[in-house]
Design a protein around this motif. Structure first.
Motif, PDB file in Angstrom:
ATOM      1  N   ASN A 130     -11.795  -0.280  -6.320  1.00 25.11           N
ATOM      2  CA  ASN A 130     -12.902  -1.437  -6.660  1.00 25.11           C
ATOM      3  C   ASN A 130     -12.227  -2.704  -6.364  1.00 25.11           C
ATOM      4  OD1 ASN A 130     -10.693  -2.248  -8.394  1.00 25.11           O
ATOM      5  ND2 ASN A 130     -11.377  -0.609 -10.017  1.00 25.11           N
ATOM      6  N   ALA A 131     -12.513  -3.871  -6.524  1.00 28.50           N
ATOM      7  CA  ALA A 131     -12.148  -5.056  -6.366  1.00 28.50           C
ATOM      8  C   ALA A 131     -10.869  -5.481  -6.462  1.00 28.50           C
ATOM      9  CB  ALA A 131     -13.064  -6.138  -6.776  1.00 28.50           C
ATOM     10  N   PHE A 132     -10.184  -4.662  -7.526  1.00 28.13           N
ATOM     11  CA  PHE A 132      -8.576  -4.788  -7.867  1.00 28.13           C
ATOM     12  C   PHE A 132      -7.925  -3.793  -7.590  1.00 28.13           C
ATOM     13  CE2 PHE A 132     -11.802  -7.355 -10.766  1.00 28.13           C
ATOM     14  CZ  PHE A 132     -10.970  -8.602 -10.610  1.00 28.13           C
ATOM     15  N   ASN A 133      -8.264  -2.579  -7.395  1.00 31.02           N
ATOM     16  CA  ASN A 133      -7.493  -1.406  -7.427  1.00 31.02           C
ATOM     17  C   ASN A 133      -7.563  -0.761  -6.140  1.00 31.02           C
ATOM     18  OD1 ASN A 133      -8.575  -1.287 -10.783  1.00 31.02           O
ATOM     19  ND2 ASN A 133      -6.407  -1.430 -10.390  1.00 31.02           N
ATOM     20  N   GLN A 134      -6.025  -0.274  -5.794  1.00 29.34           N
ATOM     21  CA  GLN A 134      -5.968   0.363  -4.415  1.00 29.34           C
ATOM     22  C   GLN A 134      -4.721   1.228  -5.021  1.00 29.34           C
ATOM     23  OE1 GLN A 134      -3.794   1.463  -2.204  1.00 29.34           O
ATOM     24  NE2 GLN A 134      -4.529   1.358  -0.140  1.00 29.34           N
ATOM     25  N   VAL A 135      -5.233   2.678  -4.885  1.00 33.60           N
ATOM     26  CA  VAL A 135      -4.285   3.605  -5.657  1.00 33.60           C
ATOM     27  C   VAL A 135      -2.805   3.535  -5.278  1.00 33.60           C
ATOM     28  CG1 VAL A 135      -4.773   5.425  -4.072  1.00 33.60           C
ATOM     29  CG2 VAL A 135      -4.029   5.994  -6.406  1.00 33.60           C
ATOM     30  N   LEU A 136      -2.525   3.540  -3.965  1.00 33.96           N
ATOM     31  CA  LEU A 136      -1.252   3.398  -3.290  1.00 33.96           C
ATOM     32  C   LEU A 136      -0.363   1.961  -3.405  1.00 33.96           C
ATOM     33  CD1 LEU A 136      -1.182   5.886  -0.230  1.00 33.96           C
ATOM     34  CD2 LEU A 136      -0.645   6.212  -2.469  1.00 33.96           C
ATOM     35  N   ARG A 137      -1.474   0.896  -3.169  1.00 39.44           N
ATOM     36  CA  ARG A 137      -0.956  -0.612  -3.182  1.00 39.44           C
ATOM     37  C   ARG A 137      -0.663  -0.735  -4.690  1.00 39.44           C
ATOM     38  NH1 ARG A 137      -5.618  -3.951  -2.175  1.00 39.44           N
ATOM     39  NH2 ARG A 137      -5.963  -3.768  -4.632  1.00 39.44           N
ATOM     40  N   ASP A 138      -0.980  -0.263  -5.659  1.00 39.40           N
ATOM     41  CA  ASP A 138      -0.859  -0.678  -7.324  1.00 39.40           C
ATOM     42  C   ASP A 138       0.477  -0.031  -7.709  1.00 39.40           C
ATOM     43  OD1 ASP A 138      -3.203  -2.239  -7.164  1.00 39.40           O
ATOM     44  OD2 ASP A 138      -4.419  -0.479  -8.167  1.00 39.40           O
ATOM     45  N   ARG A 139       1.147   0.756  -6.846  1.00 39.79           N
ATOM     46  CA  ARG A 139       2.393   1.331  -7.337  1.00 39.79           C
ATOM     47  C   ARG A 139       3.331   0.030  -7.685  1.00 39.79           C
ATOM     48  NH1 ARG A 139       5.059   3.378  -3.252  1.00 39.79           N
ATOM     49  NH2 ARG A 139       3.423   2.210  -1.788  1.00 39.79           N
ATOM     50  N   ARG A 140       4.077   0.049  -8.754  1.00 40.60           N
ATOM     51  CA  ARG A 140       5.018  -0.828  -9.301  1.00 40.60           C
ATOM     52  C   ARG A 140       6.428  -0.593  -8.452  1.00 40.60           C
ATOM     53  NH1 ARG A 140       4.561  -3.751 -13.861  1.00 40.60           N
ATOM     54  NH2 ARG A 140       6.549  -4.507 -13.112  1.00 40.60           N
ATOM     55  N   SER A 141       6.194  -0.953  -7.329  1.00 37.47           N
ATOM     56  CA  SER A 141       7.704  -0.752  -6.554  1.00 37.47           C
ATOM     57  C   SER A 141       8.889  -1.746  -7.002  1.00 37.47           C
ATOM     58  CB  SER A 141       7.434  -0.791  -4.919  1.00 37.47           C
ATOM     59  OG  SER A 141       6.766  -1.986  -4.645  1.00 37.47           O
ATOM     60  N   ASP A 142       8.656  -2.762  -7.760  1.00 42.55           N
ATOM     61  CA  ASP A 142       9.447  -3.498  -8.432  1.00 42.55           C
ATOM     62  C   ASP A 142      10.234  -2.712  -9.406  1.00 42.55           C
ATOM     63  OD1 ASP A 142       7.026  -3.569  -9.796  1.00 42.55           O
ATOM     64  OD2 ASP A 142       7.891  -5.340 -10.852  1.00 42.55           O
ATOM     65  N   LEU A 143       9.648  -1.630  -9.632  1.00 39.76           N
ATOM     66  CA  LEU A 143      10.342  -0.937 -10.967  1.00 39.76           C
ATOM     67  C   LEU A 143      10.868   0.480 -10.477  1.00 39.76           C
ATOM     68  CD1 LEU A 143       7.752  -1.678 -13.712  1.00 39.76           C
ATOM     69  CD2 LEU A 143       9.797  -2.703 -13.280  1.00 39.76           C
ATOM     70  N   TYR A 144      10.456   0.921  -9.227  1.00 39.31           N
ATOM     71  CA  TYR A 144      10.780   2.235  -8.948  1.00 39.31           C
ATOM     72  C   TYR A 144      10.869   2.159  -7.409  1.00 39.31           C
ATOM     73  CZ  TYR A 144       5.840   2.937  -9.180  1.00 39.31           C
ATOM     74  OH  TYR A 144       4.431   2.857  -9.254  1.00 39.31           O
ATOM     75  N   ASP A 145      11.495   3.069  -6.647  1.00 42.93           N
ATOM     76  CA  ASP A 145      11.791   2.932  -5.182  1.00 42.93           C
ATOM     77  C   ASP A 145      10.278   3.300  -4.493  1.00 42.93           C
ATOM     78  OD1 ASP A 145      12.414   4.714  -2.621  1.00 42.93           O
ATOM     79  OD2 ASP A 145      13.878   3.193  -2.925  1.00 42.93           O
ATOM     80  N   GLU A 146      10.092   2.386  -3.563  1.00 41.66           N
ATOM     81  CA  GLU A 146       8.684   2.198  -2.917  1.00 41.66           C
ATOM     82  C   GLU A 146       8.649   3.822  -2.319  1.00 41.66           C
ATOM     83  OE1 GLU A 146       5.994  -0.201   0.095  1.00 41.66           O
ATOM     84  OE2 GLU A 146       8.069  -0.428   0.080  1.00 41.66           O
ATOM     85  N   MET A 147       9.854   4.434  -1.649  1.00 40.66           N
ATOM     86  CA  MET A 147       9.644   5.694  -0.798  1.00 40.66           C
ATOM     87  C   MET A 147      10.048   6.837  -1.682  1.00 40.66           C
ATOM     88  SD  MET A 147       7.492   5.388   1.745  1.00 40.66           S
ATOM     89  CE  MET A 147       7.821   6.745   2.722  1.00 40.66           C
ATOM     90  N   LEU A 148      10.437   6.630  -2.987  1.00 44.83           N
ATOM     91  CA  LEU A 148      11.029   7.707  -3.859  1.00 44.83           C
ATOM     92  C   LEU A 148      12.344   8.394  -3.470  1.00 44.83           C
ATOM     93  CD1 LEU A 148       7.729   9.628  -4.163  1.00 44.83           C
ATOM     94  CD2 LEU A 148       8.381   7.965  -5.683  1.00 44.83           C
ATOM     95  N   GLY A 149      13.053   7.221  -2.651  1.00 41.95           N
ATOM     96  CA  GLY A 149      14.403   7.681  -2.482  1.00 41.95           C
ATOM     97  C   GLY A 149      14.428   8.248  -0.868  1.00 41.95           C
ATOM     98  N   SER A 150      13.075   8.578  -0.232  1.00 45.23           N
ATOM     99  CA  SER A 150      13.217   9.229   1.009  1.00 45.23           C
ATOM    100  C   SER A 150      13.753   8.118   2.035  1.00 45.23           C
ATOM    101  CB  SER A 150      11.838   9.895   1.217  1.00 45.23           C
ATOM    102  OG  SER A 150      11.522  10.213   2.474  1.00 45.23           O
ATOM    103  N   ASP A 151      14.366   8.806   3.155  1.00 40.94           N
ATOM    104  CA  ASP A 151      14.602   7.684   4.261  1.00 40.94           C
ATOM    105  C   ASP A 151      13.581   7.843   5.480  1.00 40.94           C
ATOM    106  OD1 ASP A 151      15.276  10.173   5.050  1.00 40.94           O
ATOM    107  OD2 ASP A 151      17.203   9.664   5.649  1.00 40.94           O
TER     108      ASP A 151
END
Length: 300
Positions: free
Chosen positions: A273-294
């Motif tokens: 919708n106008a506000f939500n994109q399922v991957l963009r909405d992840r809170r990467s300030d609170l958890y690692d963006e790539m789940l610790g993967s390199d």
């Protein structure tokens, strides 16, 4: 043998739909030559149904219920030089196909429960099962190739095998690398507590993962009982909204499921919708963006 087809939503003028097929089959334990011949016959049937991307089950060239590492080793072969991959490559070239299939892979003295991606020009890439189930730990090495996503002429393809689907990281890391679809060769078994007539737990997990990552997921399971172990069948193809678009198949019959999809729609539809994109909405300030993967992050 039954088949089903589905056309999924509108597409843009520049995006062509392809037909995906999941082949549900029963291999014979240890009889690699017969299993490959049987798979070729089923691939030809899927071609007759119009399929251009075909998924076969886990360890479909070898069977599953090994009693020893020696037995598994005897049914294994290297990728891409072994006879199984050569046979699959020949049919992929003949029909201009992309094929994902489970194979017992030998790499030196190591064995892997693997899936190979083959295109019209030959082998594109390999996935090695990351999360080993039960006695697989006695015979196979844990996968060491991560969760690669391969850019092909038909779309961006990731792979997973069976128990990998119980880990949300599997699908999330594929989506973060821009996958349109994750193809899943599998050998699902009944889960404790499963009520009579209920769908396989794996079906529910695949639907949830497709929805929460906006990706297609194509699961090809086996059928039959091998050394006392029954398998669940219920292969299915899930759309990027999380709802099945083909299947689930039966629990006990060889079948071919087909669905017509525009794979790029999975990435386009991530804007809910106008506000939500399922991957963009992840809170990467609170958890690692790539789940610790390199692994290198792709597009989403």
């Amino acid at each position: 043998m039954e088949s089903s087809a589905h056309s999924s939503g509108p597409t843009t003028a520049d995006e062509t739909k392809i037909r995906i097929a999941c082949v549900q089959m029963q291999p014979a334990l240890g009889n690699v030559e017969a299993n490959v011949a049987h798979s070729i016959g089923l691939i030809n049937r899927a071609v007759e149904l119009g399929a251009k991307l075909i998924v076969l089950p886990e360890l479909c060239n070898s069977g599953y219920m090994f009693r020893s590492r020696e037995e598994a080793f005897a049914a294994s072969e290297p990728i891409p030089t072994g006879p199984t991959v050569k046979a699959w490559s020949e049919i992929a070239a003949r029909h201009r196909l992309h094929l994902v299939a489970g194979i017992c892979e030998r790499d030196g003295a190591k064995l892997f429960n693997s899936a190979v991606l083959i295109g019209p020009a030959g082998t594109i890439g390999t996935f090695r099962k990351v999360h080993l189930w039960n006695e697989e730990n006695l015979y196979f090495e844990p996968g060491d190739l991560g969760f690669p996503v391969f850019h092909t002429a038909v779309g961006r393809i990731g792979m997973a095998i069976c128990y990998d689907g119980w880990f949300p990281e599997t699908y999330r890391l594929a989506a973060l690398q821009g996958a349109d679809i994750v193809c899943v060769p599998t050998n699902w078994v009944p889960i404790p507590g499963q009520a009579e007539g209920r769908e396989a737990m794996a079906n529910i997990l695949a639907m949830a993962a497709a929805h929460s990552n906006s990706i297609y997921i194509a699961c090809a399971d086996r059928v039959g009982t091998e050394r006392g172990q029954p398998f669940e069948g219920q292969s299915l193809i899930v759309g990027h909204t999380g709802w099945p678009i083909a299947g689930p198949a039966s629990r006990d019959k060889e079948e071919i499921l087909v669905a017509d999809v525009a794979l790029g729609e999975a990435r386009r539809a991530r804007n809910w919708n106008a506000f939500n994109q399922v991957l963009r909405d992840r809170r990467s300030d609170l958890y690692d963006e790539m789940l610790g993967s390199d692994i290198k992050r792709g597009w989403y």
